[in-house]
Design an enzyme around this catalytic site. Structure first.
Site, mmCIF file in Angstrom:
data_model
loop_
_atom_site.group_PDB
_atom_site.id
_atom_site.type_symbol
_atom_site.label_atom_id
_atom_site.label_comp_id
_atom_site.label_asym_id
_atom_site.label_seq_id
_atom_site.Cartn_x
_atom_site.Cartn_y
_atom_site.Cartn_z
ATOM 1 C CD GLN A 24 -4.739 -0.339 9.266
ATOM 2 O OE1 GLN A 24 -3.842 0.417 8.915
ATOM 3 N NE2 GLN A 24 -5.096 -0.504 10.519
ATOM 4 C CB SER A 25 0.824 -1.755 5.717
ATOM 5 O OG SER A 25 0.822 -0.369 5.449
ATOM 6 C CB THR A 26 0.550 -6.225 7.630
ATOM 7 O OG1 THR A 26 0.331 -5.640 8.924
ATOM 8 C CG2 THR A 26 1.858 -5.673 7.038
ATOM 9 C CD GLN A 29 0.122 -2.070 9.729
ATOM 10 O OE1 GLN A 29 -0.609 -1.568 8.880
ATOM 11 N NE2 GLN A 29 1.402 -1.739 9.875
ATOM 12 N N GLY A 65 -4.833 -4.963 4.238
ATOM 13 C CA GLY A 65 -3.787 -5.977 4.361
ATOM 14 C C GLY A 65 -2.759 -5.924 3.259
#
Length: 688
Positions: A24-26, A29, A65
């Site tokens: 997941q990008s962050t 999220q 993340g």
């Protein structure tokens, strides 16, 4: 699962592990978009359905993340690539291409490795074999669209930020001394201590005209400077620290203190090694400047004056000092002296002598520039310059130049290998451009949704190809420095020309510095019991010199040993004033270059424990007038009359007119009628 998909999975694939990559990008999220994470973990069932057992499915979720824009900081992705490259992976599972990578470079590298190791790739739409052209083309297109999607999203966000900044409404991090009010506008910090500290910073700089002097003043007065903690659990809290030069310079350069709203003063640039570098932009490239947008500590005119002063001061410090052209000063190692203690560049101080000669001193401020500490080391430079100059003249010999030319030819031959490797990069860029062209030519021109993307990709590959070719030609031209026979003879002729030019008094010091810069990269100085001089030539060779420590100012002004010996000999017969006159007549001078005076002789005697004329006569047996009068039992006036009539041997022993007398047992018989008490005086008769 379709039959075609099952046909791609072979027993060879099932013997290896299935790797499920979850990302997941962050962090937000990960916490909020839990459905996407569950869908990614659910791909394990797809692997089970294809024939892999649960214990053969490896889940890599250490990159949760983290953004997929680069693989530099993603340990999980790097582990995945390593496992695929080692041939341990039969299939790589990812919900979509954007989960694996949003960067075409990382994505295509993974595709190439998968094709070489016969590794399948599975996403939500199906199974792909990167070794098949059609599957590889489709995967490449998906990767390009994933990267374009990220670019579009960033462009939208960036456009909104710039539009808001253009109006001065974007809320930026404020420098210390400002806070945001309830409406988000910048205002002066109501904390009086913060206000006074910032005001004192600008007032001290206005008085001293130097950021370094401002830091030293704060240090001398034991003053702290405020700062806002930028991150962590104490983010936004006020902290007080010693003022450093970097913090003072940032505050003095910051236009926010002049009441201006500014955005776009700096940017982050990605380097070839993957790291990101922060760089400041010139004022002409700033995105937004709105003057008088909020209250300030100084006026805009004062800010511009500070900028001008800081720019002029910067020419004497840091990297600019090394890149500045040779100056007319006598210091030979201008910009090339390096401190052997802390590694900083040393700057130059000149001291004036009575004869008008300027003596260079190499000084390293060390931490003193940043925190106001004492200087790191200071070394007198005249002896060092002479030693380095002599070494340079000795280094330019036929053997040394011939060896240098031989090394140059050897390096040129070795560069062929590096040249071939660099050309491989051009070939790869050419291949990628051809592939992009091929993909564009195969698509239907009417399908603009796909054609525009492929055309943009083709143009990008062509730009990469042009950049690679330009870099290759530039490096090739720099590496191919061919020395022909004519050039070789001209270089060898320097062995006779160079010493003549170097020692010629008409050669300007600037030219000597230029000649030194052609052969010497830098000189490292270390002052201990002796001065260690490490000379590093261009090309990497080094030479070590050891010199005695320079004399102190007192030692430099001390009288020469030969003159001291002459003074010692003259004091056997002459007083201090007479010795001074004799030395001046001989044309001799003190260590400071002045004429001798009585005080000069006295200073030499006391500093070197040399006895005066009086002390020498007393040691030889001469007596004072008081001692002789007591021995003879006469008055001092009578002794004076005897001396004037030469009845007793006497001589002056100092410049005050004091007399010394030879012992009375050996004096000649005087006229007793002159003695006190007449000729019947029994004491006089007994003495005589």
């Amino acid at each position: 699962m379709s039959t075609a998909a099952h046909q791609k999975v072979t027993a060879n694939h099932l013997r290896r592990n299935a790797f499920l990559y979850v990302r997941q990008s962050t962090v937000r999220q990960v916490l909020e978009n839990t459905e996407s994470t569950q869908r990614q973990y659910a791909l394990r069932q797809r692997a089970v359905g294809l024939g892999w057992s649960h214990d053969r499915i490896v889940v890599i979720d250490s990159d949760l993340g983290l953004s997929g824009a680069s693989a530099v900081d993603r340990e999980g992705f790097q582990k995945l690539v390593a496992e695929v490259g080692l041939g341990r992976a039969g299939i790589v599972l990812g919900l979509e291409v954007s989960r694996l990578a949003r960067n075409s470079t990382d994505w295509h590298r993974l595709l190439e490795i998968c094709a070489l190791t016969d590794t399948l790739i599975l996403d939500e739409d199906g199974i792909y074999d990167p070794s098949h052209f059609n599957d590889r083309l489709l995967l490449g297109l998906k990767g390009t669209m994933s990267e374009a999607e990220l670019y579009v999203l960033k462009g939208r966000l960036r456009g909104g930020i710039l539009s808001k900044a253009r109006r001065g409404e974007l809320r930026c991090r404020l420098p210390v001394g400002f806070i945001h009010d309830a409406l988000g506008r910048a205002m002066i910090d109501p904390d009086k201590q913060v206000q006074e500290s910032v005001h004192l910073l600008f007032q001290t700089f206005a008085r001293t005209g130097s950021a370094s002097a401002t830091v030293k003043y704060f240090r001398k007065q034991h003053l702290l400077f405020p700062t806002r903690i930028a991150s962590g659990p104490r983010k936004g809290q006020l902290s007080w620290l010693p003022l450093s030069l970097s913090r003072a310079a940032r505050a003095l350069h910051n236009p926010w203190y002049a009441g201006a709203y500014v955005y776009g003063r700096s940017r982050w640039r990605k380097q070839p090694d993957g790291h990101v570098r922060h760089e400041y932009l010139p004022k002409e490239e700033w995105h937004t400047i709105i003057r008088d947008a909020h209250p300030g500590y100084i006026s805009w005119e004062e800010h511009e004056r500070i900028e001008k002063l800081m720019k002029e001061s910067a020419k004497a410090l840091g990297w600019e000092r090394r890149q500045c052209p040779p100056r007319e000063g006598s210091a030979l190692l201008q910009g090339r002296a390096v401190c052997g203690v802390c590694g900083s560049r040393m700057h130059i101080h000149y001291n004036n002598r009575h004869d008008g000669q300027l003596l260079p001193t190499y000084v390293c401020a060390g931490r003193g520039r940043a925190l106001g500490d004492p200087v790191c080391q200071s070394i007198l430079g005249n002896e060092i310059d002479a030693a380095v100059g002599k070494l340079l003249v000795e280094a330019v010999t036929p053997m040394a130049l011939d060896m240098a030319l031989a090394v140059q030819q050897e390096i040129t031959s070795r560069l062929d290998v590096a040249d071939r490797l660099r050309y491989r990069q051009v070939e790869r860029a050419q291949y990628e451009a051809d592939q992009a062209q091929h993909r564009y030519m195969q698509v239907d021109a009417a399908n603009r949704l796909v054609a525009d993307t492929l055309e943009a990709d083709w143009n990008a590959k062509l730009r990469n190809l042009g950049a690679a070719q330009e870099e290759y030609q530039r490096r090739r031209a720099a590496d191919r420095l061919i020395v022909d026979e004519t050039e070789r003879q001209r270089i060898l002729s320097l062995t006779t020309d160079f010493p003549t030019v170097w020692h010629d008094p008409n050669t300007p010091q600037q030219e000597r510095k230029r000649m030194l810069g052609l052969l010497i990269e830098d000189v490292t100085l270390t002052k201990q019991r002796q001065i260690t001089v490490a000379v590093r030539y261009r090309g990497g060779a080094t030479t070590m010199l050891t010199l005695p420590r320079p004399l102190t100012a007192q030692q430099l002004r001390a009288t020469h040993d030969d003159v001291r010996k002459q003074i010692d000999a003259l004091l056997d017969e002459y007083t201090d004033a007479q010795v001074a006159n004799t030395l001046n007549e001989l044309g001799l001078r003190t260590g400071a270059g002045d004429a001798f005076a009585t005080t000069s002789i006295q200073w030499v005697r006391r500093s070197h424990k040399i006895k005066s004329l009086k002390e020498r006569l007393l040691d030889a047996g001469w007596l004072t007038g008081k001692q002789v009068a007591i021995r003879l039992g006469i008055q001092r006036s009578t002794l004076g009359r005897w001396r004037m009539k030469n009845h007793i041997k006497a001589r002056i022993c100092n410049d005050s007119g004091e007399w010394l007398y030879w012992p009375p047992d050996e004096i000649s018989t005087p006229d007793v009628s002159d003695a006190a008490g007449g000729k019947d005086n029994p004491i006089v008769r007994g003495a005589v």
